[in-house]
Design a protein around this motif. Structure first.
Motif, PDB file in Angstrom:
ATOM      1  N   LEU A 173       2.870  10.896   4.167  1.00  0.00           N
ATOM      2  CA  LEU A 173       2.372  10.090   2.929  1.00  0.00           C
ATOM      3  C   LEU A 173       3.068  10.228   1.658  1.00  0.00           C
ATOM      4  CD1 LEU A 173      -1.591  10.680   3.793  1.00  0.00           C
ATOM      5  CD2 LEU A 173      -0.229   8.661   4.113  1.00  0.00           C
ATOM      6  N   ASP A 174       3.490  11.545   1.372  1.00  0.00           N
ATOM      7  CA  ASP A 174       4.064  11.815  -0.059  1.00  0.00           C
ATOM      8  C   ASP A 174       5.208  10.587  -0.306  1.00  0.00           C
ATOM      9  OD1 ASP A 174       3.069  13.439  -1.664  1.00  0.00           O
ATOM     10  OD2 ASP A 174       3.885  15.226  -0.502  1.00  0.00           O
ATOM     11  N   PRO A 175       6.337  10.611   0.518  1.00  0.00           N
ATOM     12  CA  PRO A 175       7.313   9.552   0.208  1.00  0.00           C
ATOM     13  C   PRO A 175       6.744   7.985   0.165  1.00  0.00           C
ATOM     14  CG  PRO A 175       7.739  10.526   2.288  1.00  0.00           C
ATOM     15  CD  PRO A 175       6.569  11.205   1.686  1.00  0.00           C
ATOM     16  N   LEU A 176       5.736   7.816   1.251  1.00  0.00           N
ATOM     17  CA  LEU A 176       5.288   6.695   1.461  1.00  0.00           C
ATOM     18  C   LEU A 176       4.599   6.155   0.031  1.00  0.00           C
ATOM     19  CD1 LEU A 176       4.520   4.151   3.445  1.00  0.00           C
ATOM     20  CD2 LEU A 176       2.544   5.329   4.067  1.00  0.00           C
ATOM     21  N   LEU A 177       3.814   6.778  -0.381  1.00  0.00           N
ATOM     22  CA  LEU A 177       2.837   6.691  -1.513  1.00  0.00           C
ATOM     23  C   LEU A 177       3.666   6.582  -2.683  1.00  0.00           C
ATOM     24  CD1 LEU A 177      -0.590   8.221  -0.395  1.00  0.00           C
ATOM     25  CD2 LEU A 177       0.125   5.860  -0.213  1.00  0.00           C
ATOM     26  N   ILE A 178       4.434   7.726  -2.941  1.00  0.00           N
ATOM     27  CA  ILE A 178       5.396   7.606  -4.064  1.00  0.00           C
ATOM     28  C   ILE A 178       6.399   6.580  -4.522  1.00  0.00           C
ATOM     29  CG2 ILE A 178       6.899   9.165  -5.546  1.00  0.00           C
ATOM     30  CD1 ILE A 178       5.714  11.661  -4.022  1.00  0.00           C
ATOM     31  N   PHE A 179       7.147   6.394  -3.372  1.00  0.00           N
ATOM     32  CA  PHE A 179       8.268   5.488  -3.494  1.00  0.00           C
ATOM     33  C   PHE A 179       7.950   3.958  -2.869  1.00  0.00           C
ATOM     34  CE2 PHE A 179       9.932   9.974  -3.109  1.00  0.00           C
ATOM     35  CZ  PHE A 179      10.349   9.987  -4.465  1.00  0.00           C
ATOM     36  N   VAL A 180       7.303   4.075  -1.634  1.00  0.00           N
ATOM     37  CA  VAL A 180       7.163   2.808  -1.020  1.00  0.00           C
ATOM     38  C   VAL A 180       6.349   1.859  -1.855  1.00  0.00           C
ATOM     39  CG1 VAL A 180       6.558   1.464   1.230  1.00  0.00           C
ATOM     40  CG2 VAL A 180       8.028   3.326   1.146  1.00  0.00           C
ATOM     41  N   PHE A 181       4.974   2.574  -2.099  1.00  0.00           N
ATOM     42  CA  PHE A 181       4.127   1.750  -2.674  1.00  0.00           C
ATOM     43  C   PHE A 181       4.207   2.121  -4.141  1.00  0.00           C
ATOM     44  CE2 PHE A 181       2.351   2.191   1.297  1.00  0.00           C
ATOM     45  CZ  PHE A 181       1.537   1.033   1.519  1.00  0.00           C
ATOM     46  N   ASP A 182       5.244   2.447  -4.760  1.00  0.00           N
ATOM     47  CA  ASP A 182       5.389   2.793  -6.147  1.00  0.00           C
ATOM     48  C   ASP A 182       4.468   3.502  -7.125  1.00  0.00           C
ATOM     49  OD1 ASP A 182       7.418   2.672  -8.188  1.00  0.00           O
ATOM     50  OD2 ASP A 182       6.646   0.718  -8.848  1.00  0.00           O
ATOM     51  N   MET A 183       3.474   4.480  -6.388  1.00  0.00           N
ATOM     52  CA  MET A 183       2.466   5.060  -7.113  1.00  0.00           C
ATOM     53  C   MET A 183       3.130   6.257  -8.000  1.00  0.00           C
ATOM     54  SD  MET A 183      -0.717   5.073  -4.225  1.00  0.00           S
ATOM     55  CE  MET A 183      -1.653   5.787  -5.527  1.00  0.00           C
ATOM     56  N   GLY A 184       4.222   6.584  -7.848  1.00  0.00           N
ATOM     57  CA  GLY A 184       4.836   7.957  -8.638  1.00  0.00           C
ATOM     58  C   GLY A 184       3.960   9.163  -8.389  1.00  0.00           C
ATOM     59  N   ILE A 185       3.858   9.696  -9.426  1.00  0.00           N
ATOM     60  CA  ILE A 185       3.045  10.968  -9.445  1.00  0.00           C
ATOM     61  C   ILE A 185       1.715  11.066  -8.580  1.00  0.00           C
ATOM     62  CG2 ILE A 185       2.285  11.366 -11.363  1.00  0.00           C
ATOM     63  CD1 ILE A 185       2.908  14.382 -11.361  1.00  0.00           C
ATOM     64  N   ALA A 186       1.060   9.950  -8.993  1.00  0.00           N
ATOM     65  CA  ALA A 186      -0.479   9.519  -8.455  1.00  0.00           C
ATOM     66  C   ALA A 186      -0.231   9.482  -6.856  1.00  0.00           C
ATOM     67  CB  ALA A 186      -0.874   8.367  -9.076  1.00  0.00           C
ATOM     68  N   GLY A 187       0.680   8.772  -6.496  1.00  0.00           N
ATOM     69  CA  GLY A 187       0.891   8.953  -4.873  1.00  0.00           C
ATOM     70  C   GLY A 187       0.851   9.936  -4.405  1.00  0.00           C
TER      71      GLY A 187
END
Length: 444
Positions: A173-187
């Motif tokens: 989930l970390d790389p998915l939410l941080i980079f793919v969904f572009d949520m940054g640190i909130a991801g």
């Protein structure tokens, strides 16, 4: 618990617990690694949030260890009804208390972030990260309670399953939410929150289907007697974990004058130390149910045998790890924050200094487990306070004005050395009493 050879029993219980702790450590390590790709300030924000997570862990360990080690003694004495009440009271108390604490923290999130050590550049990252952590805090604390209770029942393997599932999910989930969904640190924070909630659900199901002691809201009785028993067993863990939070806040604020790189570097070194501690704590937690059952049954010779086995084996392992970390300190730190020379330089020195006293952690930690599980609340609490509180916090505030950033880097190894010197007479006194009990039993 009272008949199987001690060494084999501890290893059987410790292996899944070590794996559980390593997976649990991966939650924050994964965040540190992926967030480190964003910026130094974002990496430092994860370090700032560690003190908040330490508070959540303090609640979970207090009720989990407090109910768990009393449960093991009650089960050893065949008092199943008392064990059930302890388990339910510990679980529901952790959930309700952590929820009650999260609400005002969410309302005053900005001043809280500043208090925990955020600079102006770190603040927006810290707020984004801690928002999701606070929302998931009741599930995080309750998961620790379930994990500890399953361990103290002798079901370490099943406690491992719940934590491992969440840890693996977090890595995806970390790389998915941080980079793919572009949520940054909130991801990163949302990934941790979702993973912890899923771990909670798995552990709850396993506790109901596999656990020796079943949870029930009807058995939730936060009476004076029950809370006294939980406090007696859990106060050392509360002291150890809560004072860790205070130490982290002190460390972050003391590092502020040296910039975001200093905060990020010390956060990375703490994460590296968590991997080492997770192995040590896992072995100690494998020792605890053995200690609790046998102490409750008056089998002190088995308690002593288990204690010395853990201390000796962990001393050898920590010595090997210290050599590895000292030699490869720079690439280890650089793995979490590539390309930032300032972070790597500060972290490399801090990590190498810690290697000189790493072996002392074996005696300190296993001694604390022995004192806590045998009901020596005040000795265990003092020992828990010492390493991260009584000694570390004053050192963090006194040394940096005198020797600059070296004061921050040397604080933990100095605290470890002094705590080791304190712990030897405290523990040996308990072991001498066990020797006397064994001798009296032999004469009888």
């Amino acid at each position: 618990m009272t008949e199987t050879p001690v060494r084999r029993l501890i290893v059987t219980l410790a292996v899944p617990t070590v794996i559980s702790n390593l997976i649990s450590t991966l939650y924050n390590a994964a965040d540190t690694f992926f967030v480190g790709m964003i910026s130094t300030s974002a990496s430092a924000a994860v370090g700032v949030a560690l003190s908040l997570q330490a508070v959540i862990q303090a609640i979970g360990f207090f009720f989990g260890q407090g109910s768990g080690n009393n449960m093991s003694r009650q089960l050893g004495a065949h008092h199943e009804d008392v064990a059930r009440t302890l388990a339910s009271t510990g679980f529901f108390s952790a959930f309700f208390l952590s929820a009650a604490i999260a609400i005002p923290c969410l309302i005053f999130l900005e001043p809280l972030s500043v208090f925990l050590g955020s600079s102006e550049t770190i603040l927006p990252y810290a707020m984004d990260y801690m928002f999701w952590i606070l929302l998931a805090s009741p599930f995080m604390a309750s998961s620790l309670v379930l994990n500890n209770q399953l361990r103290f029942e002798g079901n370490s393997f099943y406690s491992m399953i719940g934590l491992t599932a969440g840890g693996i999910l977090n890595l995806f989930l970390d790389p998915l939410l941080i980079f793919v969904f572009d949520m940054g640190i909130a991801g990163a924070a949302l990934a941790t929150a979702l993973s912890q909630i899923i771990s909670f659900a798995i552990l709850l199901v396993l506790s109901e289907r596999i656990g020796t002691v079943k949870l029930s809201i009807r058995s939730f009785r936060p009476s004076k007697k029950m809370m006294k028993m939980i406090t007696n067993g859990g106060l050392p863990s509360l002291c150890r974990q809560s004072v860790t939070s205070v130490a982290m806040i002190s460390l972050n604020n003391a590092a502020l004058p040296f910039g975001d790189a200093a905060i990020a570097a010390m956060a990375i070194v703490n994460k590296i130390g968590n991997f080492t501690n997770s192995v040590l704590l896992g072995v100690g937690q494998g020792f605890q149910p053995v200690c609790g059952y046998n102490a409750g049954a008056g089998r002190y010779e088995r308690v002593k045998k288990g204690f010395w086995f853990c201390v000796k084996s962990m001393s050898v392992l920590l010595l090997v790890l210290a050599v590895i970390e000292y030699i490869w300190a720079s690439p280890i730190v650089g793995f979490f924050r590539k390309g930032d020379a300032a972070v790597i330089e500060i972290g490399e020195i801090a990590l190498r200094l810690r290697c000189f006293t790493l072996v002392f952690s074996s005696w300190i930690t296993i001694s604390n487990m022995l004192l806590q599980t045998t009901g020596k609340m005040w000795r265990a609490s003092i020992l828990g306070f010492a390493r991260q509180g009584i000694i570390l916090i004053p050192v963090v505030w006194i040394l940096p004005p005198l020797i600059r950033i070296w004061g921050i880097q040397i604080a933990q190894p100095l605290a470890d050395l002094i705590t080791f010197c304190m712990s030897v007479p405290m523990t040996m006194g308990v072991i001498r009493k066990m020797n006397e009990s064994v001798e009296e039993e032999m004469r009888a």
